[in-house]
Design a protein around this motif. Sequence first.
Motif, PDB file in Angstrom:
ATOM      1  N   GLU A 193       0.865  -1.183   0.000  1.00 23.34           N
ATOM      2  CA  GLU A 193       0.000   0.000   0.000  1.00 23.34           C
ATOM      3  C   GLU A 193       0.903   1.234   0.000  1.00 23.34           C
ATOM      4  N   PHE A 194       0.604   2.181  -0.883  1.00 22.97           N
ATOM      5  CA  PHE A 194       1.433   3.380  -1.002  1.00 22.97           C
ATOM      6  C   PHE A 194       0.780   4.558  -0.278  1.00 22.97           C
ATOM      7  N   ASN A 195       1.624   5.384   0.330  1.00 26.70           N
ATOM      8  CA  ASN A 195       1.095   6.615   0.924  1.00 26.70           C
ATOM      9  C   ASN A 195       1.002   7.705  -0.151  1.00 26.70           C
ATOM     10  N   ASN A 196       0.675   8.915   0.263  1.00 29.47           N
ATOM     11  CA  ASN A 196       0.512  10.005  -0.711  1.00 29.47           C
ATOM     12  C   ASN A 196       1.662  11.007  -0.636  1.00 29.47           C
ATOM     13  N   TYR A 197       2.877  10.492  -0.401  1.00 30.96           N
ATOM     14  CA  TYR A 197       4.057  11.356  -0.370  1.00 30.96           C
ATOM     15  C   TYR A 197       4.259  12.047  -1.722  1.00 30.96           C
ATOM     16  N   ILE A 198       4.536  13.337  -1.672  1.00 30.20           N
ATOM     17  CA  ILE A 198       4.838  14.135  -2.865  1.00 30.20           C
ATOM     18  C   ILE A 198       6.284  14.615  -2.768  1.00 30.20           C
ATOM     19  N   ASN A 199       7.072  14.328  -3.775  1.00 30.09           N
ATOM     20  CA  ASN A 199       8.478  14.719  -3.756  1.00 30.09           C
ATOM     21  C   ASN A 199       8.612  16.228  -3.958  1.00 30.09           C
ATOM     22  N   SER A 200       9.130  16.908  -2.938  1.00 33.10           N
ATOM     23  CA  SER A 200       9.297  18.369  -2.978  1.00 33.10           C
ATOM     24  C   SER A 200      10.668  18.729  -2.418  1.00 33.10           C
ATOM     25  N   PRO A 201      11.738  18.448  -3.165  1.00 35.39           N
ATOM     26  CA  PRO A 201      13.077  18.704  -2.639  1.00 35.39           C
ATOM     27  C   PRO A 201      13.365  20.194  -2.492  1.00 35.39           C
ATOM     28  N   ILE A 221      19.423  13.067   2.924  1.00 34.80           N
ATOM     29  CA  ILE A 221      18.102  12.460   3.003  1.00 34.80           C
ATOM     30  C   ILE A 221      17.737  12.320   4.479  1.00 34.80           C
ATOM     31  N   GLU A 222      16.541  12.748   4.867  1.00 34.01           N
ATOM     32  CA  GLU A 222      16.006  12.457   6.205  1.00 34.01           C
ATOM     33  C   GLU A 222      14.801  11.543   6.006  1.00 34.01           C
ATOM     34  N   HIS A 223      15.003  10.268   6.324  1.00 33.70           N
ATOM     35  CA  HIS A 223      14.113   9.215   5.863  1.00 33.70           C
ATOM     36  C   HIS A 223      12.723   9.273   6.468  1.00 33.70           C
ATOM     37  N   LYS A 224      12.595   9.756   7.691  1.00 35.10           N
ATOM     38  CA  LYS A 224      11.277   9.708   8.336  1.00 35.10           C
ATOM     39  C   LYS A 224      10.254  10.600   7.622  1.00 35.10           C
ATOM     40  N   HIS A 225      10.733  11.607   6.876  1.00 36.55           N
ATOM     41  CA  HIS A 225       9.798  12.508   6.177  1.00 36.55           C
ATOM     42  C   HIS A 225       9.141  11.836   4.972  1.00 36.55           C
ATOM     43  N   PHE A 226       9.701  10.712   4.504  1.00 39.13           N
ATOM     44  CA  PHE A 226       9.017   9.960   3.446  1.00 39.13           C
ATOM     45  C   PHE A 226       7.705   9.366   3.950  1.00 39.13           C
ATOM     46  N   GLU A 227       7.642   9.157   5.268  1.00 38.44           N
ATOM     47  CA  GLU A 227       6.428   8.604   5.863  1.00 38.44           C
ATOM     48  C   GLU A 227       5.868   9.539   6.930  1.00 38.44           C
ATOM     49  N   PHE A 228       6.021  10.863   6.644  1.00 37.70           N
ATOM     50  CA  PHE A 228       5.352  11.916   7.427  1.00 37.70           C
ATOM     51  C   PHE A 228       5.699  11.871   8.916  1.00 37.70           C
ATOM     52  N   GLY A 229       6.994  11.666   9.192  1.00 31.68           N
ATOM     53  CA  GLY A 229       7.468  11.769  10.570  1.00 31.68           C
ATOM     54  C   GLY A 229       7.354  10.500  11.385  1.00 31.68           C
TER      55      GLY A 229
END
Length: 375
Positions: A76-84, A286-294
Motif C-alpha cells: 500500500e502506497f502513501n501520498n508522499y509528494i516529492n518536494s526537494p 536524506i532524512e528518511h522519516k519525512h518519506f512517511e510523514f514523521g
Amino acid sequence: MFTLNYLVVGSGLFGATFAYEAAKRGNHVTVIEKRNHIAGNIYTKEIDGINVHMYGAHIFHTSMKNIWDYVNQFAEFNNYINSPVANYNGEMYNLPFNMNTFNKLWGVKTPAEAQQKIEEQKNELDFPEKPNNLEEQALSLAGTDIYEKLIKGYTEKQWGRSAKDLPSFIIRRLPFRFTYNNNYFNDRYQGIPIGGYTQIIEKMLSSDLVDVKLNTDFFAKKDEYLNAGYDKIIFTGMIDQFFNYQLGELEYRSLRFKTEEKDVDNYQGNAVVNYTDAETPYTRVIEHKHFEFGKGDKGKTIITHEYPQNWNRDKEPYYPVNNQKNKELYKQYVDLAKKEAGNVVFGGRLGQYRYYNMDQTIMAALQLVKQEFGE
C-alpha cells in the motif's frame, strides 16, 4: 504445460519482477544475489521505527496506470509528494524551479515578471547557435542566476567533471514551472510504500517455485552456472563485466552513503535537501522519516549524506555515463551478446546500460515476460 528452469542473477526490481511472473506461470526460478539481502538498490531497512532507504532516496512515480496498479499488488502506497529543497551556501530554494524559487531569487511575484527576468539574463549572454556543452546549454535555457546557484555545482559534483566537459544533451530541457507548485514530478501517480520497499521484493519472491540464494556471486562460478542446464539466464549485472570487459569498460558513476542516527525529532524539515554549491562534498542529505510523514521513534531520526564518486571495479555502479563513446561501446557489447551469450538475456539498469526509473524497470521486465512467454 512444459516447465522451464530459469536462473535470475540479481534480486533487484527487474530480476524480481521477472521471477514473480515466471513462477506465476508454473516455471522454476533460482535467484542468486551477491549482497546479503534482496531488493537491490531499493532495499529499505527499519531503524528506530523508520524505513531507511539504504541506497539513496527512491520515490515511486509514474503516469502509467497499469504499472501503478501492478506495484500496488505488493504494497500500500502513501501520498508522499516529492518536494526537494536546494541549499546554496545557506540560501534555501524550492525545486523544481518554480514561482517560489523565482521569488526567492529576484523578489518577483508573477509569472510574467519571472519570465522577463530569465529572458533578460539570457539576452546578456552570447551563445553559439548550437550549444557545445552542458554549461552553454543550461545558460541558454536558464540564465546566470539559476545556473550558478542551482545547476552548476550540483551537476559537476554529480558527474565528477566540469560542466564545460559534459555533453549538452544531458540538460536539453529544464523543468521551469511558473506556478507556486513544489511537486517535483508531473506524473499522475506518486508515493512511498508504507512499510518500505523490501516487502515488495519479498512478496515477488515468495513463491514455492522461487529459490533465493544470498551472498552468491555469479562470477565466482560463472562457467558452472552457464553450463548448469538452465533454459534461460536473466542477467541483471553489468553487461561489460559479463564479457570480462573484453571490449573495454563502460563508464559509471558511483555513490558513497553515510547514514547516521541523530537524537532529534526533526533534523532538516524535509526528506530531500540538495546541496548545490561546489564546496560541499555531498550532493544531498536524506532524512528518511519525512518519506512517511514523521513516522518513527520519538527523539530519533536517520539521515544519509550522499557522496558521488568515480567508479572502479571495487565500487558499486549507479549511473551509466550516457555519452556518445559509451553508447557506441554498449552497442558493441549488445552485438557480442547476440553472437556469444547463447541463452543469456541482459536486463535492468546495468544489463541494458541505461538509467531506469522504477516504473520503467517494471515495464521493461514485463516486456521481457511477454517476449519470453509469447504473450
